[in-house]
Design a protein around this motif. Sequence first.
Motif, PDB file in Angstrom:
ATOM      1  N   TYR A   1      27.967   6.474  18.154  1.00 59.30           N
ATOM      2  CA  TYR A   1      27.219   5.889  17.036  1.00 59.30           C
ATOM      3  C   TYR A   1      26.009   6.761  16.755  1.00 59.30           C
ATOM      4  O   TYR A   1      25.222   7.069  17.662  1.00 59.30           O
ATOM      5  CB  TYR A   1      26.763   4.461  17.340  1.00 59.30           C
ATOM      6  CG  TYR A   1      25.947   3.875  16.208  1.00 59.30           C
ATOM      7  CD1 TYR A   1      26.563   3.386  15.073  1.00 59.30           C
ATOM      8  CD2 TYR A   1      24.556   3.880  16.261  1.00 59.30           C
ATOM      9  CE1 TYR A   1      25.821   2.890  14.007  1.00 59.30           C
ATOM     10  CE2 TYR A   1      23.793   3.389  15.201  1.00 59.30           C
ATOM     11  CZ  TYR A   1      24.441   2.895  14.082  1.00 59.30           C
ATOM     12  OH  TYR A   1      23.706   2.417  13.025  1.00 59.30           O
ATOM     13  N   LEU A   2      25.845   7.180  15.493  1.00 61.48           N
ATOM     14  CA  LEU A   2      24.714   8.001  15.079  1.00 61.48           C
ATOM     15  C   LEU A   2      23.917   7.240  14.027  1.00 61.48           C
ATOM     16  O   LEU A   2      24.443   6.941  12.953  1.00 61.48           O
ATOM     17  CB  LEU A   2      25.190   9.330  14.489  1.00 61.48           C
ATOM     18  CG  LEU A   2      26.095  10.201  15.363  1.00 61.48           C
ATOM     19  CD1 LEU A   2      26.494  11.457  14.602  1.00 61.48           C
ATOM     20  CD2 LEU A   2      25.399  10.567  16.656  1.00 61.48           C
ATOM     21  N   PRO A   3      22.675   6.893  14.307  1.00 56.72           N
ATOM     22  CA  PRO A   3      21.855   6.213  13.284  1.00 56.72           C
ATOM     23  C   PRO A   3      21.526   7.163  12.152  1.00 56.72           C
ATOM     24  O   PRO A   3      21.482   8.382  12.324  1.00 56.72           O
ATOM     25  CB  PRO A   3      20.601   5.800  14.054  1.00 56.72           C
ATOM     26  CG  PRO A   3      20.515   6.774  15.180  1.00 56.72           C
ATOM     27  CD  PRO A   3      21.936   7.106  15.559  1.00 56.72           C
ATOM     28  N   GLY A   4      21.302   6.599  10.984  1.00 59.35           N
ATOM     29  CA  GLY A   4      20.914   7.412   9.839  1.00 59.35           C
ATOM     30  C   GLY A   4      19.598   8.113  10.104  1.00 59.35           C
ATOM     31  O   GLY A   4      18.645   7.519  10.603  1.00 59.35           O
ATOM     32  N   ALA A   5      19.510   9.385   9.767  1.00 61.11           N
ATOM     33  CA  ALA A   5      18.319  10.168  10.085  1.00 61.11           C
ATOM     34  C   ALA A   5      17.096   9.709   9.306  1.00 61.11           C
ATOM     35  O   ALA A   5      15.984   9.843   9.773  1.00 61.11           O
ATOM     36  CB  ALA A   5      18.584  11.651   9.786  1.00 61.11           C
ATOM     37  N   LEU A   6      17.261   9.139   8.121  1.00 57.29           N
ATOM     38  CA  LEU A   6      16.131   8.783   7.275  1.00 57.29           C
ATOM     39  C   LEU A   6      16.072   7.298   6.978  1.00 57.29           C
ATOM     40  O   LEU A   6      15.373   6.874   6.083  1.00 57.29           O
ATOM     41  CB  LEU A   6      16.208   9.553   5.943  1.00 57.29           C
ATOM     42  CG  LEU A   6      16.253  11.075   6.044  1.00 57.29           C
ATOM     43  CD1 LEU A   6      16.370  11.686   4.663  1.00 57.29           C
ATOM     44  CD2 LEU A   6      15.006  11.598   6.732  1.00 57.29           C
ATOM     45  N   LEU A   7      16.748   6.487   7.722  1.00 59.30           N
ATOM     46  CA  LEU A   7      16.851   5.075   7.364  1.00 59.30           C
ATOM     47  C   LEU A   7      16.473   4.151   8.494  1.00 59.30           C
ATOM     48  O   LEU A   7      16.989   3.058   8.627  1.00 59.30           O
ATOM     49  CB  LEU A   7      18.278   4.774   6.889  1.00 59.30           C
ATOM     50  CG  LEU A   7      18.670   5.506   5.608  1.00 59.30           C
ATOM     51  CD1 LEU A   7      20.157   5.340   5.345  1.00 59.30           C
ATOM     52  CD2 LEU A   7      17.883   4.992   4.429  1.00 59.30           C
ATOM     53  N   GLY A   8      15.561   4.562   9.337  1.00 64.17           N
ATOM     54  CA  GLY A   8      14.990   3.655  10.312  1.00 64.17           C
ATOM     55  C   GLY A   8      15.915   3.220  11.420  1.00 64.17           C
ATOM     56  O   GLY A   8      15.682   2.208  12.068  1.00 64.17           O
ATOM     57  N   ARG A   9      16.996   3.962  11.675  1.00 61.51           N
ATOM     58  CA  ARG A   9      17.869   3.712  12.820  1.00 61.51           C
ATOM     59  C   ARG A   9      18.601   2.377  12.741  1.00 61.51           C
ATOM     60  O   ARG A   9      19.140   1.914  13.727  1.00 61.51           O
ATOM     61  CB  ARG A   9      17.069   3.772  14.133  1.00 61.51           C
ATOM     62  CG  ARG A   9      16.355   5.076  14.358  1.00 61.51           C
ATOM     63  CD  ARG A   9      15.706   5.112  15.721  1.00 61.51           C
ATOM     64  NE  ARG A   9      16.699   5.016  16.776  1.00 61.51           N
ATOM     65  CZ  ARG A   9      17.381   6.046  17.276  1.00 61.51           C
ATOM     66  NH1 ARG A   9      17.180   7.238  16.808  1.00 61.51           N
ATOM     67  NH2 ARG A   9      18.249   5.857  18.243  1.00 61.51           N
ATOM     68  N   VAL A  10      18.642   1.732  11.596  1.00 63.12           N
ATOM     69  CA  VAL A  10      19.348   0.466  11.476  1.00 63.12           C
ATOM     70  C   VAL A  10      20.334   0.574  10.334  1.00 63.12           C
ATOM     71  O   VAL A  10      19.978   0.979   9.235  1.00 63.12           O
ATOM     72  CB  VAL A  10      18.384  -0.702  11.218  1.00 63.12           C
ATOM     73  CG1 VAL A  10      19.162  -1.990  11.062  1.00 63.12           C
ATOM     74  CG2 VAL A  10      17.390  -0.829  12.359  1.00 63.12           C
ATOM     75  N   GLY A  11      21.579   0.205  10.611  1.00 63.61           N
ATOM     76  CA  GLY A  11      22.597   0.233   9.577  1.00 63.61           C
ATOM     77  C   GLY A  11      23.650  -0.821   9.820  1.00 63.61           C
ATOM     78  O   GLY A  11      23.556  -1.631  10.743  1.00 63.61           O
TER      79      GLY A  11
END
Length: 815
Positions: free
Chosen positions: A472-482
Amino acid sequence: MDLGVPQQKTPRPRDAAAGRVQLAVVVVDADGLVSHWSTGARKLFGVAREDAIGCSAGELLPVAGALRDHGEPSRDGMYAEFGPELDSSLSGVVAYPTAGRARVDQRDRGRIEVLWWAYPLVGPGPERLLVLAADSAQLRGGEGAEGRNAETIAPGFALHTDFPGYLKLSGRLSEILPSMSVQEATRIVSQVLELGYPVLEFSHHDRIPVTPDWGVPQRSGHRTSEDARRIADGQLAPRAVPRPELDLEYAAVRERLEFLNEVSGRIGTSLDLERTIREVTSAAVPRFTDFAGTHLRAAVLAGEGFPDGPPDVTTVWHRVWVEHNDEPGRWDDTVPVGEPIAFPEHTPFFQCMVTGEPVIIPYVSEELSNQISGEFEKRDLRPLITHRSLLIVPLKARDVVLGFMVLMRRPGREPFDDMDRTTGAELAARAGLVLDNARMYTYQENVAETLQDSMLPQVEPRMAGCDIATRYLPGALLGRVGGDWFDSVKLPGSRTALVVGDVMGHGLNSAAMMGQLRTAVLTMATMEMPPAQLLRNLDDLAQRLGEQYLATCLYAVYDPIRSELQIANAGHIPPVLVRAEDGRAELLDLPTGAPIGVGGVAFATATVRVLPGDRLVLCTDGLVEVRGQDIGAGLAALCASAAHPAASMDDACDTIIRALNPSGGRKDDVALLMARLNGIPDDDVGEWQLALDPREVARSRRLVRGKLLDWELPDAVEAAELMVSELVTNAVKHGRTHHIGLRLVRTGALLCEVSDDEPAPASLLDATADDEFGRGLVLVSSLAREWGSSTTARGKTVWFELALSRLPGPRRNDW
């Protein structure tokens, strides 16, 4: 200092210079005590700053109308002495400024005449009265053609908009308030502009705006003949002779303002807490200090949220960064970076952190050095602090101390003074705000990461007949929440459900939706719903939850005994199947379906035959979508990277991530699940049909014993026989028309399944001592590593597992 003050509307240009005066600046708090006493106030009234701060304003200031008077009037009606009480203007009843003239006795100069302006202040700060004062003697220019002298000059107020170029004029009003924090000065200046700009009135006709003169020489040190003529005619006030000590004071103020301005530009370039700490500490060396060490509370450094309560002797601090211009290694052993420490009570460091106020020690003597060092066990600070100048400033946010900075200057350099104390406090105030922003960001990052991790499952790497690896890779520019997720669900019959989904959108709302949908999929999967039916039910649930619930989902069930996949797709990108036979990777051609939440669209289940060793790759579109590129290119790259040989499942996942996310800068989050479909050989499966006859119970025990002995598992025989006997007995008792199914599967554990055509689920009963039945599942529950029951339209299956490494023996006294 020529401020370039514009002229008033109608008066003569000759009056402009008269507005430049040397000012005394005093601030009085709500209790009538002096809280700010400028250098100009010390020179005008002859009282040192340390003697004035905290004293009653009425004892120091001859300000009638702003302070309640208790003295006797002088010959001109003004009062020479005043009591300490503030009048009603400070309580908000009177909201207008006052001005006047007073005579005071000064020890060295005798009686002098003072012009003053007083502003009542309101707001959240402690300041309640601003007083500006000037010696009228500096305005005395002698009799002129029009008969004007100092007696014709009176203090007054005017709108700053009355003067041409008033924007430039009002912008420089803050220079009246030297050595004051930006927050204080901004609040006071805004109120001064509302109440009236201080002016000098000439015969109540001409008005000149008052601008400060801190004794800085003019651009030209010589008078012109025209200047001399205008002075003789009384048209121009004589300039004060430049005084070197005032020049130095002004230069020091400007140097500190430039330093703070430079620091403000250097700190806060990032929300990374560690980088911010380095910037704050390094900004002070060497321009302001020779040594700077920053300490933060452990809770702040750990990103645990805002500290609760004031610090005390038990508070743990971390020395997070040290900067100095001494020889390398001088400080490393005694004050190492990263060290946790609790500061003793009788030290200046403790005083700063509990009071939240700067602590200044201009010179650390040997006696004081011994005293401070003696408070620390096994730590000799004397070589580092003796004969140095010490300043400790708190790092605060919302009136709570987050940390503090220790600043020191070496011998031979000017020791810290009150102006340095103000500069250091301003530096700390700006640094505290930046650190608090970084702390809040770090805390939010930790909260988001914890939330995301709590919603993602801990997938077992080995399931019956397959191995699984995930990323799982969090979005680099979206606050680590998806809203991306993956899951694997253990199903009866050694089957495994594999799930990948993607809630549309990002942030906490998407993560919360993902958690709800994931829970629903997990629940329905354990009910053995076919893939298409599960997606239909999930779609109905999403519509009931709200219109914003939109997601794509791919649901697959792998049967390792039959070597087949059953897959249904709800608007998700297709999976990749890598064939073990030739290493070829292909996108599976599946009915796409509509995303979950659209409603009114049918879903279909596709069956795909697989072979042992094949690999199934499921991922979300964040891995293959690139803005401005066709998604087909990303899917082709996914197939190519999935087909690349790898030593392990983890290596295979890493190969895909590196190939499709080389820079680690994708904005969308990514979920990746890879399953190697190993299958279960026929030799590891035993399957029989039993009749609805009580005599089949004995037969089931014989079949189980024989198969386990063939598999060389004698330790499992006794427990397996006992539990199979109980399950077959229940099936014979509750079965209807069809045969009973019995199956043994040997993988990493021993799996036993008993199936019948009664759809009612099996459940544990609370049997009493007199009951003849109801203890079978209690026995299974106590002996098996795991057990469960699943229901379908055709009936139910009760299963249990025994670990092959250590098998429990029957506890006969529990029967």
